[in-house]
Design a protein around this motif. Structure first.
Motif, PDB file in Angstrom:
ATOM      1  N   LEU A   1      -9.551   3.815   1.711  1.00 15.06           N
ATOM      2  CA  LEU A   1      -9.408   4.968   0.824  1.00 15.06           C
ATOM      3  C   LEU A   1      -9.208   6.248   1.623  1.00 15.06           C
ATOM      4  O   LEU A   1      -8.364   7.092   1.289  1.00 15.06           O
ATOM      5  N   ASN A   2      -9.973   6.396   2.708  1.00 15.39           N
ATOM      6  CA  ASN A   2      -9.843   7.585   3.548  1.00 15.39           C
ATOM      7  C   ASN A   2      -8.439   7.684   4.139  1.00 15.39           C
ATOM      8  O   ASN A   2      -7.785   8.733   4.073  1.00 15.39           O
ATOM      9  N   ALA A   3      -7.976   6.577   4.699  1.00 17.31           N
ATOM     10  CA  ALA A   3      -6.644   6.571   5.311  1.00 17.31           C
ATOM     11  C   ALA A   3      -5.548   6.698   4.269  1.00 17.31           C
ATOM     12  O   ALA A   3      -4.564   7.413   4.467  1.00 17.31           O
ATOM     13  N   GLY A   4      -5.718   5.989   3.135  1.00 11.42           N
ATOM     14  CA  GLY A   4      -4.703   6.055   2.089  1.00 11.42           C
ATOM     15  C   GLY A   4      -4.564   7.447   1.517  1.00 11.42           C
ATOM     16  O   GLY A   4      -3.455   7.951   1.302  1.00 11.42           O
ATOM     17  N   GLY A   5      -5.704   8.100   1.261  1.00 16.40           N
ATOM     18  CA  GLY A   5      -5.657   9.472   0.752  1.00 16.40           C
ATOM     19  C   GLY A   5      -5.007  10.416   1.740  1.00 16.40           C
ATOM     20  O   GLY A   5      -4.301  11.354   1.356  1.00 16.40           O
ATOM     21  N   GLY A   6      -5.234  10.161   3.040  1.00 14.49           N
ATOM     22  CA  GLY A   6      -4.573  10.969   4.047  1.00 14.49           C
ATOM     23  C   GLY A   6      -3.087  10.679   4.104  1.00 14.49           C
ATOM     24  O   GLY A   6      -2.254  11.590   4.135  1.00 14.49           O
ATOM     25  N   ASN A   7      -2.740   9.387   4.079  1.00 14.34           N
ATOM     26  CA  ASN A   7      -1.329   8.999   4.138  1.00 14.34           C
ATOM     27  C   ASN A   7      -0.515   9.610   3.008  1.00 14.34           C
ATOM     28  O   ASN A   7       0.687   9.879   3.172  1.00 14.34           O
ATOM     29  N   ILE A   8      -1.147   9.823   1.852  1.00 15.03           N
ATOM     30  CA  ILE A   8      -0.422  10.405   0.713  1.00 15.03           C
ATOM     31  C   ILE A   8       0.093  11.800   1.037  1.00 15.03           C
ATOM     32  O   ILE A   8       1.023  12.302   0.394  1.00 15.03           O
ATOM     33  N   GLY A   9      -0.470  12.420   2.078  1.00 15.11           N
ATOM     34  CA  GLY A   9       0.073  13.711   2.505  1.00 15.11           C
ATOM     35  C   GLY A   9       1.533  13.631   2.883  1.00 15.11           C
ATOM     36  O   GLY A   9       2.258  14.627   2.802  1.00 15.11           O
TER      37      GLY A   9
ATOM     38  N   LEU B   1       4.804   7.137  -0.667  1.00 21.99           N
ATOM     39  CA  LEU B   1       3.822   7.241  -1.751  1.00 21.99           C
ATOM     40  C   LEU B   1       3.236   5.879  -2.091  1.00 21.99           C
ATOM     41  O   LEU B   1       2.010   5.707  -2.159  1.00 21.99           O
ATOM     42  N   LEU B   2       4.101   4.887  -2.277  1.00 13.12           N
ATOM     43  CA  LEU B   2       3.618   3.549  -2.617  1.00 13.12           C
ATOM     44  C   LEU B   2       2.811   2.951  -1.462  1.00 13.12           C
ATOM     45  O   LEU B   2       1.776   2.308  -1.678  1.00 13.12           O
ATOM     46  N   GLY B   3       3.277   3.158  -0.228  1.00  9.86           N
ATOM     47  CA  GLY B   3       2.547   2.646   0.927  1.00  9.86           C
ATOM     48  C   GLY B   3       1.172   3.264   1.070  1.00  9.86           C
ATOM     49  O   GLY B   3       0.213   2.597   1.476  1.00  9.86           O
ATOM     50  N   SER B   4       1.052   4.545   0.725  1.00 12.26           N
ATOM     51  CA  SER B   4      -0.245   5.226   0.793  1.00 12.26           C
ATOM     52  C   SER B   4      -1.184   4.753  -0.306  1.00 12.26           C
ATOM     53  O   SER B   4      -2.371   4.494  -0.067  1.00 12.26           O
ATOM     54  N   LEU B   5      -0.656   4.634  -1.525  1.00 10.84           N
ATOM     55  CA  LEU B   5      -1.494   4.248  -2.656  1.00 10.84           C
ATOM     56  C   LEU B   5      -2.053   2.844  -2.499  1.00 10.84           C
ATOM     57  O   LEU B   5      -3.172   2.558  -2.950  1.00 10.84           O
ATOM     58  N   ILE B   6      -1.298   1.970  -1.851  1.00 11.28           N
ATOM     59  CA  ILE B   6      -1.735   0.577  -1.775  1.00 11.28           C
ATOM     60  C   ILE B   6      -2.639   0.314  -0.564  1.00 11.28           C
ATOM     61  O   ILE B   6      -3.253  -0.753  -0.474  1.00 11.28           O
ATOM     62  N   ARG B   7      -2.773   1.285   0.335  1.00  9.29           N
ATOM     63  CA  ARG B   7      -3.601   1.046   1.523  1.00  9.29           C
ATOM     64  C   ARG B   7      -5.040   0.665   1.171  1.00  9.29           C
ATOM     65  O   ARG B   7      -5.585  -0.274   1.767  1.00  9.29           O
TER      66      ARG B   7
ATOM     67  N   ALA C   1       9.978  -1.946  -0.142  1.00 11.22           N
ATOM     68  CA  ALA C   1       9.065  -3.085   0.044  1.00 11.22           C
ATOM     69  C   ALA C   1       8.389  -3.006   1.405  1.00 11.22           C
ATOM     70  O   ALA C   1       7.186  -3.302   1.534  1.00 11.22           O
ATOM     71  N   LEU C   2       9.127  -2.596   2.430  1.00 10.65           N
ATOM     72  CA  LEU C   2       8.547  -2.432   3.753  1.00 10.65           C
ATOM     73  C   LEU C   2       7.419  -1.404   3.735  1.00 10.65           C
ATOM     74  O   LEU C   2       6.360  -1.601   4.337  1.00 10.65           O
ATOM     75  N   PHE C   3       7.647  -0.294   3.063  1.00 12.31           N
ATOM     76  CA  PHE C   3       6.609   0.732   2.964  1.00 12.31           C
ATOM     77  C   PHE C   3       5.345   0.177   2.300  1.00 12.31           C
ATOM     78  O   PHE C   3       4.227   0.419   2.762  1.00 12.31           O
ATOM     79  N   VAL C   4       5.513  -0.551   1.198  1.00 14.74           N
ATOM     80  CA  VAL C   4       4.360  -1.125   0.510  1.00 14.74           C
ATOM     81  C   VAL C   4       3.588  -2.064   1.440  1.00 14.74           C
ATOM     82  O   VAL C   4       2.350  -2.028   1.509  1.00 14.74           O
ATOM     83  N   LEU C   5       4.318  -2.880   2.170  1.00 16.54           N
ATOM     84  CA  LEU C   5       3.673  -3.844   3.068  1.00 16.54           C
ATOM     85  C   LEU C   5       3.005  -3.163   4.257  1.00 16.54           C
ATOM     86  O   LEU C   5       1.944  -3.610   4.716  1.00 16.54           O
ATOM     87  N   THR C   6       3.589  -2.079   4.756  1.00 16.56           N
ATOM     88  CA  THR C   6       2.903  -1.345   5.831  1.00 16.56           C
ATOM     89  C   THR C   6       1.585  -0.787   5.326  1.00 16.56           C
ATOM     90  O   THR C   6       0.590  -0.765   6.060  1.00 16.56           O
ATOM     91  N   GLY C   7       1.562  -0.342   4.067  1.00 18.31           N
ATOM     92  CA  GLY C   7       0.316   0.171   3.499  1.00 18.31           C
ATOM     93  C   GLY C   7      -0.755  -0.903   3.399  1.00 18.31           C
ATOM     94  O   GLY C   7      -1.914  -0.686   3.778  1.00 18.31           O
ATOM     95  N   LEU C   8      -0.370  -2.069   2.889  1.00 15.20           N
ATOM     96  CA  LEU C   8      -1.325  -3.187   2.827  1.00 15.20           C
ATOM     97  C   LEU C   8      -1.833  -3.546   4.220  1.00 15.20           C
ATOM     98  O   LEU C   8      -3.038  -3.751   4.438  1.00 15.20           O
ATOM     99  N   GLY C   9      -0.919  -3.618   5.169  1.00  8.69           N
ATOM    100  CA  GLY C   9      -1.297  -3.980   6.531  1.00  8.69           C
ATOM    101  C   GLY C   9      -2.158  -2.935   7.205  1.00  8.69           C
ATOM    102  O   GLY C   9      -3.041  -3.264   8.012  1.00  8.69           O
ATOM    103  N   ASN C  10      -1.923  -1.656   6.894  1.00  8.33           N
ATOM    104  CA  ASN C  10      -2.780  -0.599   7.433  1.00  8.33           C
ATOM    105  C   ASN C  10      -4.232  -0.834   7.042  1.00  8.33           C
ATOM    106  O   ASN C  10      -5.150  -0.722   7.856  1.00  8.33           O
ATOM    107  N   GLY C  11      -4.446  -1.156   5.769  1.00 12.61           N
ATOM    108  CA  GLY C  11      -5.800  -1.389   5.288  1.00 12.61           C
ATOM    109  C   GLY C  11      -6.430  -2.624   5.899  1.00 12.61           C
ATOM    110  O   GLY C  11      -7.598  -2.612   6.303  1.00 12.61           O
ATOM    111  N   SER C  12      -5.670  -3.707   5.999  1.00 10.70           N
ATOM    112  CA  SER C  12      -6.246  -4.962   6.492  1.00 10.70           C
ATOM    113  C   SER C  12      -6.507  -4.921   7.995  1.00 10.70           C
ATOM    114  O   SER C  12      -7.528  -5.441   8.471  1.00 10.70           O
ATOM    115  N   THR C  13      -5.620  -4.285   8.768  1.00 11.34           N
ATOM    116  CA  THR C  13      -5.841  -4.238  10.221  1.00 11.34           C
ATOM    117  C   THR C  13      -7.032  -3.357  10.563  1.00 11.34           C
ATOM    118  O   THR C  13      -7.834  -3.703  11.443  1.00 11.34           O
ATOM    119  N   PHE C  14      -7.180  -2.220   9.887  1.00  9.87           N
ATOM    120  CA  PHE C  14      -8.305  -1.348  10.217  1.00  9.87           C
ATOM    121  C   PHE C  14      -9.633  -1.969   9.800  1.00  9.87           C
ATOM    122  O   PHE C  14     -10.663  -1.717  10.421  1.00  9.87           O
TER     123      PHE C  14
END
Length: 443
Positions: free
Chosen positions: A158-166, A275-281, A329-342
């Motif tokens: 949530l912290n990273a996703g909210g930041g990424n939305i910037g 936007l989609l990549g950030s929201l899905i993180r 689709a790449l953006f969405v997947l980078t967002g999912l991966g950002n959350g899972s790797t961290f």
């Protein structure tokens, strides 16, 4: 809590967490997100400014890619000192300072953003914007200390996703300005952000806290540097976050350069992917909490490779519609991966503690100590992936006039990340079977 310093903090104690800790941690999380959000906006500011730079600025596409690469590089480098600043000065105190320093690149861009400014000046001001990238490292290190292990995936996501939305927000502001006032008024974007920076700093002053137990641990830093898992996770984070930030910087320029979109047409599409990549993180973090970060990360890289294959096809066929589908689709997947790797990082070091015979709070403390030290380095190296992406695009467009060669290189790298994730964290071996506590499949 004299002077906004909390003297004792034990989030793994369920009674403390329920009665006091959760409320305080969540309050700090929300205002950390605000400051980090604006930091990301300033860091990626030049992905918007280059859309305003028409022929009268005298900067070619390669020059524009270099501008955004400069901001990416500085943002990656400052993440290391920003990580250690939290323990040195306090999470609240550093958030106030790091928010206020964003005024420097914002005001500098406001002053120079006009035709006739030398290219060297643009490079210098783009470099200043890089300090916004450091806010992520200090924010993640700070929030990591507030939450218990069982909540870290959600909280860090949530912290990273909210930041990424910037990233998409500043691009939306750019779209609004170009769509209403025209491409000749980039200063309107900057005028909107300067007061917001001050607001974020004031919220940090009055609503955030410093944790006294969080201290810099030189021994932990060196131990993290020597641990191979730090470097393995850095490579995986290049594939996820490096892709996210690199694509965020480059998307608009790729649309203009390869598909001939106007500034308004490019700006109207650029924000969608980030936007989609950030929201899905946060969902990536939640899935990692539930199913294990390694499993989610593995199949996420497989999907990223497939989406890149779609983009390669669309680039060769010059199909904008298919290109957009693959790229978003790449953006969405980078967002999912950002959350899972961290999420994997604290889990890995906790698993190492268990393998050493530690249990309970001792294991949790070891995990916090090592993961906090590793996060800054991993975050910095991951951000350098964004630099590599922008330089790859610059070279590809310079030599071939298209981004296809760059996308082929990205596809190959995602295949490597898939193989590394499987080999290190999911492959069943005789050693793991004999000592199941060494298995990282659940991290």
């Amino acid at each position: 809590m004299a002077g906004r310093w909390i003297e004792q903090w034990d989030p793994e104690d369920e009674t403390f967490w329920r009665e006091t800790g959760e409320r305080v941690a969540r309050r700090n999380l929300w205002f950390s997100v605000l400051s980090e959000h604006i930091g990301f906006s300033i860091w990626t500011l030049w992905s918007v400014m280059v859309l305003f730079m028409g022929p009268e600025y005298g900067v070619d596409p390669a020059g524009k890619f270099f501008l955004i690469s400069t901001a990416t590089l500085v943002g990656a480098l400052v993440r290391v000192p920003y990580t250690f600043a939290v323990a040195k000065f306090g999470g609240r105190n550093w958030t106030v300072f790091s928010a206020l320093t964003l005024l420097v690149p914002a005001i500098a861009a406001f002053v120079v953003m006009e035709p006739g400014t030398s290219y060297g000046t643009f490079v210098l001001v783009a470099a200043l914007a890089g300090i916004g990238g450091g806010n992520f490292a200090s924010s993640m290190t700070n929030i990591n200390a507030f939450f218990p292990l069982r909540k870290k995936g959600w909280a860090l996501g949530l912290n990273a996703g909210g930041g990424n939305i910037g990233v998409p927000v500043v691009q939306l502001v750019g779209l609004l300005v170009i769509g209403t006032a025209g491409a000749a008024y980039p200063r309107l974007v900057l005028g909107a952000y300067i007061p917001l920076i001050v607001v974020a700093a004031l919220f940090a002053v009055f609503r955030m806290d410093n944790l006294r137990p969080v201290q810099n641990d030189t021994g932990a830093a060196w131990e993290a540097v020597r641990d191979p898992h730090t470097w393995i996770m850095a490579v995986l984070y290049i594939g996820t976050f490096g892709s996210f930030i690199g694509y965020s910087f480059a998307f608009g320029l790729v649309l203009q350069t390869e598909f001939g979109r106007t500034p308004l047409q490019a700006a109207s599409l650029t924000f969608i992917g980030p936007l989609l990549g950030s929201l899905i993180r946060p969902a990536g973090g939640w899935l990692a909490d539930r199913y294990g970060g390694a499993r989610i990360t593995l199949w996420n890289f497989a999907a990223m490779a497939a989406a890149t294959g779609v983009v390669v096809h669309a680039s060769g066929a010059e199909s904008l519609g298919v290109f957009l589908i693959g790229f978003i689709a790449l953006f969405v997947l980078t967002g999912l991966g950002n959350g899972s790797t961290f999420k994997m990082i604290p889990g890995i070091f906790h698993a190492k503690a268990v393998s050493k015979g530690m249990r309970g709070e001792e294991a949790a403390a070891y995990g916090r100590r090592l993961s906090g030290a590793a996060m800054g380095l991993i975050g910095a190296i991951g951000a350098l992936g964004g630099l590599a992406i922008n330089l790859a695009f610059r070279q590809s467009f310079q030599t071939a006039g298209t981004g296809t060669a760059a996308f082929w290189s990205f596809l190959a790298f995602y295949a490597v990340c898939f193989a590394v994730t499987w080999a290190v964290y999911l492959r069943r071996t005789a050693a793991v079977a004999a000592k199941p506590q060494l298995s990282y499949a659940e991290v």
